[in-house]
Motif scaffolding. Structure first.
Motif, PDB file in Angstrom:
ATOM      1  N   ARG A  60       0.853  -1.188   0.000  1.00 25.05           N
ATOM      2  CA  ARG A  60       0.000   0.000   0.000  1.00 25.05           C
ATOM      3  C   ARG A  60       0.888   1.237   0.000  1.00 25.05           C
ATOM      4  N   GLY A  99      -1.904   2.878   8.375  1.00 26.42           N
ATOM      5  CA  GLY A  99      -2.947   2.139   7.653  1.00 26.42           C
ATOM      6  C   GLY A  99      -4.098   3.022   7.216  1.00 26.42           C
ATOM      7  N   LYS A 100      -4.457   3.993   8.048  1.00 25.20           N
ATOM      8  CA  LYS A 100      -5.546   4.904   7.688  1.00 25.20           C
ATOM      9  C   LYS A 100      -5.132   5.880   6.593  1.00 25.20           C
ATOM     10  N   LEU A 149      -3.212   4.451   0.750  1.00 27.44           N
ATOM     11  CA  LEU A 149      -4.212   4.147  -0.263  1.00 27.44           C
ATOM     12  C   LEU A 149      -4.594   2.675  -0.160  1.00 27.44           C
ATOM     13  N   GLN A 150      -5.781   2.347  -0.582  1.00 30.44           N
ATOM     14  CA  GLN A 150      -6.211   0.948  -0.613  1.00 30.44           C
ATOM     15  C   GLN A 150      -5.386   0.205  -1.669  1.00 30.44           C
ATOM     16  N   PRO A 151      -5.336  -1.133  -1.623  1.00 28.44           N
ATOM     17  CA  PRO A 151      -4.483  -1.883  -2.552  1.00 28.44           C
ATOM     18  C   PRO A 151      -4.702  -1.553  -4.030  1.00 28.44           C
ATOM     19  N   VAL A 152      -5.937  -1.465  -4.471  1.00 35.68           N
ATOM     20  CA  VAL A 152      -6.191  -1.158  -5.889  1.00 35.68           C
ATOM     21  C   VAL A 152      -5.734   0.259  -6.215  1.00 35.68           C
ATOM     22  N   GLU A 153      -6.021   1.206  -5.331  1.00 34.48           N
ATOM     23  CA  GLU A 153      -5.570   2.585  -5.541  1.00 34.48           C
ATOM     24  C   GLU A 153      -4.048   2.664  -5.538  1.00 34.48           C
ATOM     25  N   SER A 154      -3.413   1.900  -4.673  1.00 34.68           N
ATOM     26  CA  SER A 154      -1.946   1.871  -4.617  1.00 34.68           C
ATOM     27  C   SER A 154      -1.376   1.345  -5.921  1.00 34.68           C
ATOM     28  N   ARG A 155      -1.962   0.269  -6.431  1.00 38.92           N
ATOM     29  CA  ARG A 155      -1.495  -0.296  -7.703  1.00 38.92           C
ATOM     30  C   ARG A 155      -1.625   0.722  -8.823  1.00 38.92           C
TER      31      ARG A 155
END
Length: 79
Positions: free
Chosen positions: A2, A59-60, A63-69
């Motif tokens: 992330r 963690g807060k 970015l979420q995993p898809v957003e990070s990718r």
């Protein structure tokens, strides 16, 4: 993986190396931290709580995993 974008505020100087090892019994949680003077295992409840709070904050902010990718893909295209 992330990502925390550089535009995210509140993380200046937070680049410490650590591994948080936790399980079903929080009293047994341990932090492994690399420092200039060597590796330290931290298991004192008050210190572990501090690292747990930092990890929750990270963690807060991440970015979420898809957003990070997607963020990583955009950055590689800009290079």
């Amino acid at each position: 993986m992330r990502v925390i974008p550089l535009s995210q505020e509140g993380f200046a100087g937070a680049g410490i190396e650590m591994m948080y090892v936790g399980g079903p019994l929080p009293q047994l949680d341990t932090v492994l931290r690399d420092a200039p003077h060597g590796t330290a295992f931290i298991d004192a409840e008050s210190q572990v709580a501090r690292f747990r709070a930092m990890l929750n904050k990270v963690g807060k902010a991440a970015l979420q995993p898809v957003e990070s990718r997607d963020f990583i893909h955009r950055m590689t295209k800009e290079l």
